[in-house]
Design a protein around this motif. Sequence first.
Motif, mmCIF file in Angstrom:
data_model
loop_
_atom_site.group_PDB
_atom_site.id
_atom_site.type_symbol
_atom_site.label_atom_id
_atom_site.label_comp_id
_atom_site.label_asym_id
_atom_site.label_seq_id
_atom_site.Cartn_x
_atom_site.Cartn_y
_atom_site.Cartn_z
ATOM 1 N N GLN A 133 31.131 39.744 12.658
ATOM 2 C CA GLN A 133 31.725 38.490 12.181
ATOM 3 C C GLN A 133 32.842 38.762 11.176
ATOM 4 N N ARG A 134 32.631 39.732 10.267
ATOM 5 C CA ARG A 134 33.697 40.098 9.319
ATOM 6 C C ARG A 134 34.898 40.650 10.076
ATOM 7 N N THR A 135 34.630 41.483 11.075
ATOM 8 C CA THR A 135 35.718 42.065 11.869
ATOM 9 C C THR A 135 36.503 40.979 12.582
ATOM 10 N N ALA A 136 35.804 40.028 13.167
ATOM 11 C CA ALA A 136 36.483 38.932 13.867
ATOM 12 C C ALA A 136 37.406 38.178 12.917
ATOM 13 N N LEU A 137 36.928 37.897 11.703
ATOM 14 C CA LEU A 137 37.774 37.201 10.731
ATOM 15 C C LEU A 137 38.986 38.045 10.351
ATOM 16 N N GLN A 138 38.785 39.342 10.186
ATOM 17 C CA GLN A 138 39.896 40.212 9.819
ATOM 18 C C GLN A 138 40.917 40.313 10.955
ATOM 19 N N VAL A 139 40.451 40.356 12.183
ATOM 20 C CA VAL A 139 41.350 40.446 13.333
ATOM 21 C C VAL A 139 42.112 39.138 13.523
ATOM 22 N N SER A 140 41.464 38.015 13.207
ATOM 23 C CA SER A 140 42.050 36.714 13.528
ATOM 24 C C SER A 140 43.184 36.291 12.625
ATOM 25 N N GLU A 141 43.410 36.961 11.511
ATOM 26 C CA GLU A 141 44.443 36.547 10.566
ATOM 27 C C GLU A 141 44.326 35.051 10.288
ATOM 28 N N PRO A 142 43.324 34.633 9.522
ATOM 29 C CA PRO A 142 43.067 33.204 9.311
ATOM 30 C C PRO A 142 44.278 32.396 8.857
ATOM 31 N N GLU A 143 45.235 33.036 8.181
ATOM 32 C CA GLU A 143 46.399 32.294 7.697
ATOM 33 C C GLU A 143 47.467 32.088 8.778
ATOM 34 N N ALA A 144 47.351 32.781 9.901
ATOM 35 C CA ALA A 144 48.348 32.667 10.970
ATOM 36 C C ALA A 144 48.112 31.405 11.793
ATOM 37 N N GLU B 240 32.940 31.784 27.193
ATOM 38 C CA GLU B 240 34.233 31.253 26.740
ATOM 39 C C GLU B 240 35.070 32.362 26.104
ATOM 40 N N ALA B 241 34.424 33.207 25.321
ATOM 41 C CA ALA B 241 35.141 34.308 24.677
ATOM 42 C C ALA B 241 35.650 35.302 25.721
ATOM 43 N N LEU B 242 34.866 35.549 26.777
ATOM 44 C CA LEU B 242 35.330 36.444 27.851
ATOM 45 C C LEU B 242 36.586 35.893 28.527
ATOM 46 N N ILE B 243 36.609 34.599 28.744
ATOM 47 C CA ILE B 243 37.798 33.963 29.321
ATOM 48 C C ILE B 243 38.990 34.161 28.389
ATOM 49 N N ASP B 244 38.761 34.012 27.081
ATOM 50 C CA ASP B 244 39.837 34.205 26.100
ATOM 51 C C ASP B 244 40.342 35.650 26.095
ATOM 52 N N ILE B 245 39.440 36.615 26.320
ATOM 53 C CA ILE B 245 39.872 38.018 26.412
ATOM 54 C C ILE B 245 40.837 38.173 27.570
ATOM 55 N N PHE C 5 40.071 39.491 19.050
ATOM 56 C CA PHE C 5 39.181 38.539 18.382
ATOM 57 C C PHE C 5 38.107 38.059 19.352
ATOM 58 N N ALA C 6 38.531 37.685 20.560
ATOM 59 C CA ALA C 6 37.587 37.192 21.564
ATOM 60 C C ALA C 6 36.592 38.283 21.967
ATOM 61 N N ALA C 7 37.045 39.529 22.025
ATOM 62 C CA ALA C 7 36.145 40.625 22.379
ATOM 63 C C ALA C 7 35.053 40.791 21.327
ATOM 64 N N VAL C 8 35.431 40.710 20.064
ATOM 65 C CA VAL C 8 34.446 40.833 18.990
ATOM 66 C C VAL C 8 33.480 39.649 19.058
ATOM 67 N N MET C 9 34.000 38.456 19.268
ATOM 68 C CA MET C 9 33.135 37.282 19.336
ATOM 69 C C MET C 9 32.220 37.344 20.562
ATOM 70 N N THR C 10 32.673 37.953 21.648
ATOM 71 C CA THR C 10 31.801 38.141 22.810
ATOM 72 C C THR C 10 30.583 38.967 22.415
ATOM 73 N N ALA C 11 30.811 40.014 21.648
ATOM 74 C CA ALA C 11 29.695 40.846 21.183
ATOM 75 C C ALA C 11 28.762 40.053 20.285
ATOM 76 N N VAL C 12 29.310 39.244 19.383
ATOM 77 C CA VAL C 12 28.477 38.430 18.495
ATOM 78 C C VAL C 12 27.609 37.486 19.321
ATOM 79 N N TYR C 13 28.224 36.785 20.275
ATOM 80 C CA TYR C 13 27.471 35.843 21.102
ATOM 81 C C TYR C 13 26.443 36.552 21.985
ATOM 82 N N ALA C 14 26.778 37.717 22.523
ATOM 83 C CA ALA C 14 25.837 38.448 23.371
ATOM 84 C C ALA C 14 24.611 38.902 22.567
ATOM 85 N N LEU C 15 24.844 39.406 21.351
ATOM 86 C CA LEU C 15 23.715 39.785 20.496
ATOM 87 C C LEU C 15 22.871 38.560 20.151
#
Length: 183
Positions: free
Chosen positions: A98-109, A153-158, A120-130
């Motif tokens: 989750q921290r990695t996803a936030l860092q990858v996503s550049e929240p200010e962008a 949904e995250a896989l589609i985004d990847i 970002f979607a790849a990391v979130m896929t792992a979070v959802y799968a776990l």
Amino acid sequence: MSIISEHPVTADQIRAALAALAAEPAADAERRDEETRDEDRLRLLGSLLAKTELEITAATRLTEDGELEDVLETLLGWGEQLEGDPGVTVNVVTNRLQRTALQVSEPEAEELPPGREAAFAAVMTAVYALSAQLHADRGDAEGTRHALSGAEEALIDILQGMHDLRVAIGDAPGPEPEDEAGD
């Protein structure tokens, strides 16, 4: 599967560890430097985590032969702290993802470049799968379905992010221009 430290580290102890590593964060100008409060604890832990990750990165050989050995050595030390509890391991890994996803996503962008969006979607896929597996292990079919939907949904985004990046470098055709005449 609760993560409760028998001997929680205090904010003062974390600040002392950071000082020993010459990585103490800048002091808040509104209060004395030596004043550490409990609400500083998470921020200080984040600083200590960053310092640790930077030290591991600097110590890891960037060669095909040595890098894997270095990563495995750090994992051994990591595993020793978790005492072999698979539930705690999943919680720690999920928190890190989750921290990695936030860092990858550049929240200010406002909009991410397609490669970062895919990452970002790849990391979130792992979070959802776990999460899906944890729900399944507990017999929670609805929670499992919800987490699997997030993973899908995250896989589609990847795939979309990877395709958009291919379009950007000219390896794939872009979207067809819309007919302005309204045909």
